[in-house]
Write an enzyme that holds these catalytic residues in place. Sequence first.
Site, short mmCIF file in Angstrom:
data_model
loop_
_atom_site.label_atom_id
_atom_site.label_comp_id
_atom_site.label_asym_id
_atom_site.label_seq_id
_atom_site.Cartn_x
_atom_site.Cartn_y
_atom_site.Cartn_z
CG LEU A 12 -2.43 -0.60 0.97
CD1 LEU A 12 -2.82 -0.74 2.06
CD2 LEU A 12 -3.45 0.07 0.61
CB VAL A 43 8.58 -2.50 -19.48
CG1 VAL A 43 9.81 -1.51 -20.37
CG2 VAL A 43 9.03 -3.69 -19.18
CD GLU A 52 1.77 -2.63 -21.16
OE1 GLU A 52 3.09 -2.49 -21.12
OE2 GLU A 52 1.00 -3.03 -21.61
CD GLU A 62 14.33 4.30 -4.68
OE1 GLU A 62 14.09 3.89 -3.01
OE2 GLU A 62 13.20 3.68 -4.91
CE LYS A 94 11.42 0.02 -15.71
NZ LYS A 94 12.24 1.83 -15.12
#
Lengths: 437, 437
Positions: free
Chosen positions: A11, A132, A129, A190, A205
């Site tokens: 969440l 990527v 989906e 990050e 990816k």
Amino acid sequence: MPPVRVGLLGLGTVGGGVVNVLSRNAEDLARRAGRRIEVIHASARNLSAPRICSLDGLLLTTNPMEVVENPDVDVVVELMGGMSPASQLIRRALELGKPVITANKALIAHEGNELFELAQSQGTVVAFEAAVAGGIPIIKAIREGLAGNRIEWLAGIINGTGNFILTAMRDEGRTFADVLSEAQILGYAESDPTFDVEGIDAAHKLTILASIAFGMPLKFDAVYTEGISQLQTEDVRYARELGYQIKHLGVARRHATGVELRVHPTLIPERRLLANVDGVKNAVLVWGDAVGPTLYYGAGAGAEPTASAVVADLVDVVRTLTADPNHRVPHLAVVPDQVTDLPILPMEAVETGYYLRLTVEDQPGVLANIARILANHGINIEAMIQKEVSAETAHLPIVLLTHPLREATMNAAIDALEVLESVRSPVVRLRVESLSG
Amino acid sequence: MPPVRVGLLGLGTVGGGVVNVLSRNAEDLARRAGRRIEVIHASARNLSAPRICSLDGLLLTTNPMEVVENPDVDVVVELMGGMSPASQLIRRALELGKPVITANKALIAHEGNELFELAQSQGTVVAFEAAVAGGIPIIKAIREGLAGNRIEWLAGIINGTGNFILTAMRDEGRTFADVLSEAQILGYAESDPTFDVEGIDAAHKLTILASIAFGMPLKFDAVYTEGISQLQTEDVRYARELGYQIKHLGVARRHATGVELRVHPTLIPERRLLANVDGVKNAVLVWGDAVGPTLYYGAGAGAEPTASAVVADLVDVVRTLTADPNHRVPHLAVVPDQVTDLPILPMEAVETGYYLRLTVEDQPGVLANIARILANHGINIEAMIQKEVSAETAHLPIVLLTHPLREATMNAAIDALEVLESVRSPVVRLRVESLSG
């Protein structure tokens, strides 16, 4: 028809985005899917953390396996990220025959082959989906929209953090480290930025894109990966002087002998659309034998763009993916027994153009020596910039662009150049892609 | 599984492209669809005309109804174009329960509502990816890839001929008529170019895009349509001086009170990706509430790009569209009983920015009069170019950009300007779109 009941693992930003989009667009989604789609059960590590979404009517737990095992949950949406426990949770959901939707590119790149096989054997699906290019429907475009084509190659800006950093380095002349710090403060990077700036996220990816483009198993370990952390501001500037933008590209290309898979900083001619994709945006250029080039552009990350892809997968699951297995879009674009294990070319066998920057001592004969070494390796120079000698160091930068040639040849030439006493090591080497065919 | 047997109506450029792509990529297509796809029967007006494809193994006829009625034909592909007899042929195929694939945008725009209803009642489908933007999978992107979004608006360069002409007018400073002649010689424009240059073709495509974006019936007659045949080279030049490119855009936008549908020459800020789509290429920008802007770019016409879309539809038909009707992608993006008849706004109610070019006599007070009239209508000027007086005519061009305002207000202001004795009629008026949100 009764609603489709979703169990949500995670969440955080994307999970909250999914709850918000499902709630805000509930009517439109029911019109499209023919059924309402409702999150009924969700897990989070910390139930008292602040949320971007309402939790009204949601059964909550800190134990994600409870959500997976809940017999009322029809579809599992995994948005926790990371390998474990996401892997175990998805496997359990598939064993229970529940379709799984995930944005977890690392997990798909590493374990997709087994997950797809498990899904197939259980008569269900894994939809990814959102793994990527965020909200850009690039999996669908390649796997379905371009299904008539033999895909020859694709090239994409598929990491928004890296593209934000490169755009700022170019527009503001700042260093990599400086822009990275800002991106971390803004929340675009990050606190451990390794996955983004060293190209690992892009390699995840690219692994996925290549497999659906070529109908081959996922091969993350075979991707040649070079990040942008070593990129110098002056190379961004010199590239522009030569009419190029530097982008961190993932490239997959099919050859008679195998497939290229590589992620590295790349010079692109400035007139190409891909060269004009700036900031945190993503874009993928795909070349099919019938359609020629097509390009897909949009937001590659963020709560709602990623939620857009997750919800599209949910609508797909309701519309088509739960259909008879004979009428289903296969995970890797080709029916399971037709997935073909193509060899991946070693980087040494790849051909690209090269950008070289040599720092040399300002002595007579230096340029002649360099030219002779390149000529000995059969390398043609396409363009050159020679700058004034630096007052501080008495060193002179020479920037060269070459025609396309094999990486192995360039490696040998660079080794020979670095032996020259008047050339400072290391020689800076970047790759050039014309993206023209 | 036995092969899927295709009946092909029309063996012209696109039909030949479909035969070539199906044959060249036969292996890959079978890997994707799980079955081979074979053209077994085809019709053409003249069986001895030269072809771009091999006719080996094809049953041929000049009577397309024979193909439709052939009990061995599983799927009908209609590539004849025009309203009749394409309409009758498609209806008959649907009555026989055969899926139909078509590139016929005029037919879908005019008769799609009835065709989709007929298909639905017969338990089959009409697929029409090739009807809009050639090889770009834009129908799939909007109808499926962005299914999680409420689509707010879309804007597209959806006529390659028009974009080729505009690009040449800009790059070479040539007139519309001059470039059109060249485009006709090159085969980019028809001998009767009306559909392309007057915006009718773009209006057909916009009709289709808007219906799937908003889940509403097709409403071709409601599209406001303005062509590029009246566009002056000097306006292309002035637009550039102001930082804009002129593109022939189709725009569909949702409002609380209804939907805008319009095709007209449009100034776009030059930094937008859409402003950099040149030549015969197409691109569509779609704004969804969750994903934000996404853009789709590629070849909008041509034998193989269009064939790419037709063959993708064929693979879809085999993969998913023949599934249980509850597991099918609906024609207009929403399930049939949920298609909503939204009101279309009259052009007078639409708001855009405006580019005005006035040709005035070089007299004192002229500019003051113009400024007063605009101010009386509450119109703010955002930018202005005032040029030197022309030696030949003693007339002076004044170019203005306005902030967004209602078309009705601008009509009234232009009427008032044209009453001024010192302003030559007509005032040139083009619309401006920022495409920013």
